[in-house]
Write an enzyme that holds these catalytic residues in place. Structure first.
Site, short mmCIF file in Angstrom:
data_model
loop_
_atom_site.label_atom_id
_atom_site.label_comp_id
_atom_site.label_asym_id
_atom_site.label_seq_id
_atom_site.Cartn_x
_atom_site.Cartn_y
_atom_site.Cartn_z
N ARG A 1 0.76 -1.00 0.00
CA ARG A 1 -0.15 0.10 -0.06
C ARG A 1 0.86 1.32 0.06
O ARG A 1 1.88 1.25 0.75
CB ARG A 1 -0.86 0.11 1.31
CG ARG A 1 -2.13 -0.87 1.04
CD ARG A 1 -3.23 -0.41 -0.02
NE ARG A 1 -4.28 -1.30 0.07
CZ ARG A 1 -4.37 -2.40 -0.80
NH1 ARG A 1 -3.53 -2.90 -1.58
NH2 ARG A 1 -5.71 -3.17 -0.61
N HIS B 1 -1.04 -0.02 -9.98
CA HIS B 1 -1.72 -1.03 -8.99
C HIS B 1 -2.22 -2.11 -9.78
O HIS B 1 -3.61 -2.24 -9.44
CB HIS B 1 -2.82 -0.14 -8.20
CG HIS B 1 -3.01 -0.87 -6.92
ND1 HIS B 1 -3.38 -0.17 -5.92
CD2 HIS B 1 -3.11 -2.06 -6.59
CE1 HIS B 1 -3.51 -0.94 -4.89
NE2 HIS B 1 -3.40 -2.23 -5.32
N GLU C 1 -2.97 7.52 -4.28
CA GLU C 1 -3.57 7.08 -5.75
C GLU C 1 -4.89 7.61 -6.09
O GLU C 1 -5.83 7.72 -5.29
CB GLU C 1 -3.86 5.40 -5.38
CG GLU C 1 -2.66 4.72 -5.93
CD GLU C 1 -2.89 3.33 -5.57
OE1 GLU C 1 -1.93 2.76 -4.97
OE2 GLU C 1 -3.89 2.50 -6.12
C1 GLV Z 1 -5.12 -5.20 -4.04
O1 GLV Z 1 -4.59 -4.14 -3.63
C2 GLV Z 1 -5.48 -5.94 -2.71
O2 GLV Z 1 -5.50 -5.49 -1.56
O3 GLV Z 1 -6.01 -6.97 -3.06
#
Ligand code: GLV
Length: 317
Positions: free
Chosen positions: A237, A284, A266
């Site tokens: 993250r 991402h 983001e």
């Molecule tokens: C994506 O970022 C997830 O947490 O699955």
């Protein structure tokens, strides 16, 4: 018939499963982001399939009198105020396991891309600059045989460590809340303090979930401890890493480079990263394989089926 809201179009396999049993409405792309739209959509719903792009807290849940379950189509669930949900008797599920290997694969795509300057080399060639092979052209550090430092040895951290050890002959160190003796013996991994891991690793890869405790876990002080030849990867993250501090560290040549699939704000990316050749930036896509996105959507849908039909959730958080 119970009502289910799906906050953006998701793979058909999940929608089909839901449509067989529930009255399903799928919000159009971007609709859930309009102020107040999510709260309205949840008002009548018994269940919702939601995504990490939606923040769900008190305001969204206030009018959701019928809501039984928020099924997040992600393993991370920092987008949901789980306490606020629990206070209203709303369950929350996530999609663990199904995305572990896929996210570990992408982590390795970033490691190799940064070390061996894959994106920069591609740009170089397309710009017409490849006029002959060069003994000093676009060199980068080896990855095989080096030391890999895993920050957070959960499912994905372990899968990344396994690839490093078995595929690239790396020695593995990890930092984490709990000791994992199985991984220590299987991968000959060593648990160490974060500072020692940062000081000794050639590749540092972040795999902790985002929480108050991990916000800016890696900042200026930590980056300073890293080797000048080291690579930093974040597929967890964004806010775990202080992006401004990373830009400063790259500018000061404190580390070799970074590979990021996640960002602090983001979808915004720190402008100081955008023009740099020593970073590889991805939108991402860690879990973004065809198979895995199907599995994630299907698991989220299956959680809705279980809970709305009165059974236990498969993967509660
Ligand atoms: C994506 O970022 C997830 O947490 O699955």
């Amino acid at each position: 018939m119970k009502k289910v809201v799906v906050t953006r179009p998701v793979p058909a396999a999940a929608l089909d499963l839901l449509k067989e049993r529930f009255d399903v409405s799928v919000l159009a792309e971007g609709e859930a982001e309009r102020p107040g739209a999510l709260a309205i959509a949840l008002e009548e719903a018994h269940g919702a399939l939601v995504l990490i792009t939606e923040s769900i807290g008190e305001a969204e849940l206030e009018g959701a009198q019928n809501l039984e379950l928020l099924a997040n189509m992600a393993v991370g669930y920092n987008n949901i105020d789980v306490e606020a949900a629990a206070a209203r008797g709303v369950l929350v599920t996530n999609t663990p396991d199904v995305l572990t290997e896929t996210t570990a694969d992408l982590t390795w795509a970033l490691v190799l891309a940064v070390a061996r300057r894959v994106v920069e080399s591609d740009k170089f060639l397309r710009a017409g600059r490849f006029d002959r092979w060069g003994p000093l052209m676009l060199l980068g550090p080896d990855v095989h045989g080096k030391r890999l430092g895993i920050v957070g040895l959960g499912r994905i951290g372990e899968a990344v460590a396994r690839r490093g050890r078995l595929g690239f002959g790396m020695s593995v160190s990890y930092w984490g809340r709990c000791r994992n003796e199985r991984v220590e013996s299987e991968l000959n991994a060593r648990r160490m303090e974060l500072d020692e891991l940062l000081e000794t690793s050639d590749v540092v890869s972040i795999h902790v979930p985002l929480s108050d405790a991990t916000h800016h876990l890696i900042g200026a002080r930590e980056l300073e401890r890293m080797k000048t030849t080291a690579i930093l990867i974040n597929t967890a993250r964004g806010p775990v890493l202080d992006e401004a501090a990373l830009v400063a560290a790259l500018e000061a040549e404190q580390i070799w480079g970074a590979g990021l699939d996640v960002f602090e704000n983001e979808p915004e990316v720190h402008p100081g990263l955008m023009d740099r050749d020593d970073v590889v930036l991805l939108p991402h896509i860690g879990s973004g394989s065809l198979e895995t996105r199907n599995r994630m959507a299907r698991l989220a849908a299956e959680n809705l089926v279980e809970v709305l039909e009165g059974r236990e959730p498969l993967t509660p958080v």
